[in-house]
Design an enzyme around this catalytic site. Sequence first.
Site, PDB file in Angstrom:
ATOM      1  N   CYS A  88       8.519  76.541  -2.464  1.00  0.00           N
ATOM      2  CA  CYS A  88       9.316  75.033  -2.518  1.00  0.00           C
ATOM      3  C   CYS A  88      10.255  75.257  -3.643  1.00  0.00           C
ATOM      4  CB  CYS A  88       8.554  73.882  -2.565  1.00  0.00           C
ATOM      5  SG  CYS A  88       7.515  73.864  -4.135  1.00  0.00           S
ATOM      6  N   SER A 141       6.378  70.856   5.103  1.00  0.00           N
ATOM      7  CA  SER A 141       7.799  70.645   5.483  1.00  0.00           C
ATOM      8  C   SER A 141       8.236  69.203   5.383  1.00  0.00           C
ATOM      9  CB  SER A 141       8.280  71.177   6.644  1.00  0.00           C
ATOM     10  OG  SER A 141       7.252  70.601   7.551  1.00  0.00           O
ATOM     11  N   LYS A 172      -7.789  69.635   4.111  1.00  0.00           N
ATOM     12  CA  LYS A 172      -7.503  70.371   5.274  1.00  0.00           C
ATOM     13  C   LYS A 172      -6.339  71.219   4.979  1.00  0.00           C
ATOM     14  CE  LYS A 172      -4.522  70.707   8.202  1.00  0.00           C
ATOM     15  NZ  LYS A 172      -3.812  72.172   8.302  1.00  0.00           N
ATOM     16  N   GLU A 202      -3.874  75.923   8.261  1.00  0.00           N
ATOM     17  CA  GLU A 202      -4.705  76.864   9.480  1.00  0.00           C
ATOM     18  C   GLU A 202      -4.093  78.349   9.280  1.00  0.00           C
ATOM     19  OE1 GLU A 202      -2.533  74.621   9.736  1.00  0.00           O
ATOM     20  OE2 GLU A 202      -1.360  74.408  11.935  1.00  0.00           O
ATOM     21  N   GLU A 222      16.562  74.074   4.911  1.00  0.00           N
ATOM     22  CA  GLU A 222      15.668  74.990   4.334  1.00  0.00           C
ATOM     23  C   GLU A 222      15.504  76.125   5.154  1.00  0.00           C
ATOM     24  OE1 GLU A 222      11.361  73.845   3.761  1.00  0.00           O
ATOM     25  OE2 GLU A 222      11.366  74.833   1.725  1.00  0.00           O
TER      26      GLU A 222
HETATM   27  P1  NAD Z   1       4.130  72.525   7.316  1.00  0.00           P
HETATM   28  O1  NAD Z   1       4.811  71.246   7.411  1.00  0.00           O
HETATM   29  O2  NAD Z   1       4.313  73.237   8.634  1.00  0.00           O
HETATM   30  O3  NAD Z   1       2.366  72.377   7.423  1.00  0.00           O
HETATM   31  C1  NAD Z   1       1.980  71.643   6.154  1.00  0.00           C
HETATM   32  C2  NAD Z   1       0.538  71.077   6.717  1.00  0.00           C
HETATM   33  O4  NAD Z   1       0.758  70.180   7.673  1.00  0.00           O
HETATM   34  C3  NAD Z   1      -0.323  72.045   7.257  1.00  0.00           C
HETATM   35  O5  NAD Z   1      -1.806  71.982   6.938  1.00  0.00           O
HETATM   36  C4  NAD Z   1      -0.108  71.765   9.015  1.00  0.00           C
HETATM   37  O6  NAD Z   1      -1.569  72.216   9.379  1.00  0.00           O
HETATM   38  C5  NAD Z   1       0.036  70.383   8.949  1.00  0.00           C
HETATM   39  N1  NAD Z   1       1.123  70.424  10.079  1.00  0.00           N
HETATM   40  C6  NAD Z   1       2.080  71.008  10.868  1.00  0.00           C
HETATM   41  N2  NAD Z   1       2.765  70.434  11.604  1.00  0.00           N
HETATM   42  C7  NAD Z   1       2.261  69.397  11.655  1.00  0.00           C
HETATM   43  C8  NAD Z   1       2.662  68.220  12.476  1.00  0.00           C
HETATM   44  N3  NAD Z   1       3.329  68.365  13.655  1.00  0.00           N
HETATM   45  N4  NAD Z   1       1.754  66.963  12.470  1.00  0.00           N
HETATM   46  C9  NAD Z   1       0.770  66.977  11.628  1.00  0.00           C
HETATM   47  N5  NAD Z   1       0.573  67.960  10.844  1.00  0.00           N
HETATM   48  C10 NAD Z   1       1.152  69.026  10.684  1.00  0.00           C
HETATM   49  O7  NAD Z   1       4.602  73.468   6.253  1.00  0.00           O
HETATM   50  P2  NAD Z   1       4.177  75.072   6.047  1.00  0.00           P
HETATM   51  O8  NAD Z   1       5.103  75.875   7.071  1.00  0.00           O
HETATM   52  O9  NAD Z   1       2.695  75.177   5.927  1.00  0.00           O
HETATM   53  O10 NAD Z   1       4.643  75.176   4.430  1.00  0.00           O
HETATM   54  C11 NAD Z   1       6.000  75.451   4.086  1.00  0.00           C
HETATM   55  C12 NAD Z   1       6.899  74.169   3.863  1.00  0.00           C
HETATM   56  O11 NAD Z   1       5.993  73.349   2.623  1.00  0.00           O
HETATM   57  C13 NAD Z   1       8.344  74.310   3.331  1.00  0.00           C
HETATM   58  O12 NAD Z   1       8.956  73.373   3.800  1.00  0.00           O
HETATM   59  C14 NAD Z   1       8.025  74.219   1.787  1.00  0.00           C
HETATM   60  O13 NAD Z   1       9.258  73.789   1.174  1.00  0.00           O
HETATM   61  C15 NAD Z   1       6.775  73.057   1.550  1.00  0.00           C
HETATM   62  N6  NAD Z   1       6.261  73.236   0.491  1.00  0.00           N
HETATM   63  C16 NAD Z   1       6.640  71.998  -0.465  1.00  0.00           C
HETATM   64  C17 NAD Z   1       6.271  72.263  -1.827  1.00  0.00           C
HETATM   65  C18 NAD Z   1       6.295  70.946  -2.789  1.00  0.00           C
HETATM   66  O14 NAD Z   1       5.795  70.953  -3.856  1.00  0.00           O
HETATM   67  N7  NAD Z   1       7.450  70.081  -2.495  1.00  0.00           N
HETATM   68  C19 NAD Z   1       5.444  73.045  -2.078  1.00  0.00           C
HETATM   69  C20 NAD Z   1       5.200  74.205  -1.096  1.00  0.00           C
HETATM   70  C21 NAD Z   1       5.382  74.155   0.105  1.00  0.00           C
END
Ligand code: NAD
Length: 483
Positions: free
Chosen positions: A282, A227, A174, A177, A383
Site C-alpha cells: 500500500c 482494498s 480473521k 484467506e 490502484e
Molecule cells: P481485500 O480488500 O480484497 O481483502 C482484505 C480483507 O477483507 C481480507 O481478509 C478478505 O477476506 C476480506 N474481504 C474481501 N472481500 C470482502 C468483501 N466483499 N466483504 C467483506 N470482506 C471482504 O484486500 P487484499 O486484496 O487482501 O489486499 C490488498 C489491498 O489492501 C490493496 O488495496 C492495498 O492497498 C490494501 N492495503 C492497504 C494497507 C494500508 O495500510 N492502507 C496495507 C496493506 C494493504
Amino acid sequence: MEPTLRNFIGGQWVTSSATDWLDQPNPATGKPLGRVPLSGQRDVDDAVSAAREAFGKWREVPPVQRARYLFKLKHLLDLHFEEIARIVTEENGKTLDESRGSLRRGIENVEHACGIPTMMMGDTLEDVSSGIDCEFVRQPIGVFAAITPYNFPAMVPLWFYPYAIATGNTFVLKPSEQVPRSQVRIFELMQEAGIPPGVVNLVHGGKDAVNALLRHPGIAGISFVGSSNVARHVYRTAAEHGKRVQALGGAKNHIVVMPDADIDRAVNVASESVFGCAGQRCLAGSVIVGTGNSYDRLRDGLLGAATGLRVGYGMEDGVTMGPVVSRAHRERVLDYIESGVSEGAELALDGRGVAVKEYPGGNFIGPTIFESVDQEMKIGREEIFGPVATVARAESLDDAILTVQKSEYANAVSIFTTSGRSAREFRYRVGVSMIGVNIGVAAPMAFFPFGGTKGSFFGDLKAHGKDAVEFYTDKKVVISRWT
Ligand code: NAD
C-alpha cells in the site's frame, strides 16, 4: 491430501464448521500448501464467546504482567524469525529479504506494546475546585477484531493484537484467506508464550466471517486493512452496529522527483518502491512524476533499473522480484495493462510475456512501465497493485502537487529534492498522510501512527503509535471529593 487449517478458539485448535474451503497454492511454484476453511457465523460466534469469557479475568491482569507475555512472544518471534519469514515467502510470493524486512517491522509492534504500563497511563489534576480532584484512567473495552489483507501476512495483524491485548482487551483475528499460514505459526507461539485461553483467537475465512464480525453484538471494535471498496463497507457496517472502526484502504502513491534531486539515487529508490514486493504494497510508488527537466533521465534510469530485476521464486538467492499472489490477481493486473494500452497510454516496458522456466505454474508478471497516462484513464485512476509504474511529467512543484491531489487516494507520497524549501512546501501542502522526503517508501514505524486519508482511510484513529492506545481504551473520568 494437503492439510486443512484449523481455527484457534479459547486456547484450542478446533476444526471449523465451514462447508467450503479454499485451496492455497504457492504463488511461485504452484505447489499446493493446503486448504483454508471459509468459516461462517458459528465459528465467529464461538470465537467471540471465548474472547468475551476471557475478558473479565484478562482485564484484571496488571498491565506490567500482560506486558510480560509480550516480552515472551517477542523472544519466541526472534527465535523463529527465519522460519516465519520463509512461510511468508511460501504463501505470499515476496522475496525472502522482503519477508524478513516486513516481519522485523511487525515485531517492533510487540516491542512497542511491551511499554504499555507507561503508554496506558491516565492524567490527574488536583483541586479542579477547592478540595475536588479529577483524574482519567484508561480502561479496556472488550473484544476487538482485525480483518487483514494478503500482502503482509505476518506484519499487518501485528499492527493490532499486541496493543489490543496489552491494554487488556481480548481479540479475534480473521487473516486473509489467501495467506493464513504465518499467522497460524505466530498463534502457536502465542500459545507457547502462555497467553491465557480466549485472549487471542483466530478464525479463518472470507467475507462471510467478515460480515459476521462486523455485525456481532459481542465485538466492541474493528480494525481493517485491505482494498478501499471493502474498507468503505467495513466502516459503514461496523459503525452502523455501534463499533469503533479504523479501516485502512488502498492507494495510488506518487513519487515526485525535482530537477535538483540526486537523480541516480532517486531512480534506484523509486524502482525499489515500485517493483518491491511485485508492487503489492500500500506504500508502493505507482506514479513517478519527473518535474521540469528530470523526466528523460528518470524514465531512462527506471527502464534500466527495471530491466535489471530478476523475476523468480522469492526463496532463491538472486531473485529480486517474486510473483503476484494468485492466478486471479495476475489476470487482474494483466487486464489493467491491456486497458492502459487500449486507452492510448504508451507501454515503455511490457512485462506481460515474462515467464520463469523452472516454474511454469507461477503467477509472474515482469516489471511494466507506462508513459503518457492521463489521470482520467482507468490505469491513471485506479490502484493496480502489481509491478506496473507510470512515468508522468510535471512543469513545476505546484504542478506536481496538483497531480498528486487529483488522485482519490492519499495514502503515501514521496519527494526527491536537495531543496529544504521544496521539501517543506511539499509536506505542508500535499495533503497525503505518509510522506517520504528522499525516501521511496514511508515505512510503517510501530511507535508512530500509520494510515492514509481521503479514499485510503475510513475512521479517525490510525494503526499503532499512540493512536493504538486511544483506539483500544476508553477514558474514564473520575471526579472526587473526600470530606
Ligand atoms: P481485500 O480488500 O480484497 O481483502 C482484505 C480483507 O477483507 C481480507 O481478509 C478478505 O477476506 C476480506 N474481504 C474481501 N472481500 C470482502 C468483501 N466483499 N466483504 C467483506 N470482506 C471482504 O484486500 P487484499 O486484496 O487482501 O489486499 C490488498 C489491498 O489492501 C490493496 O488495496 C492495498 O492497498 C490494501 N492495503 C492497504 C494497507 C494500508 O495500510 N492502507 C496495507 C496493506 C494493504
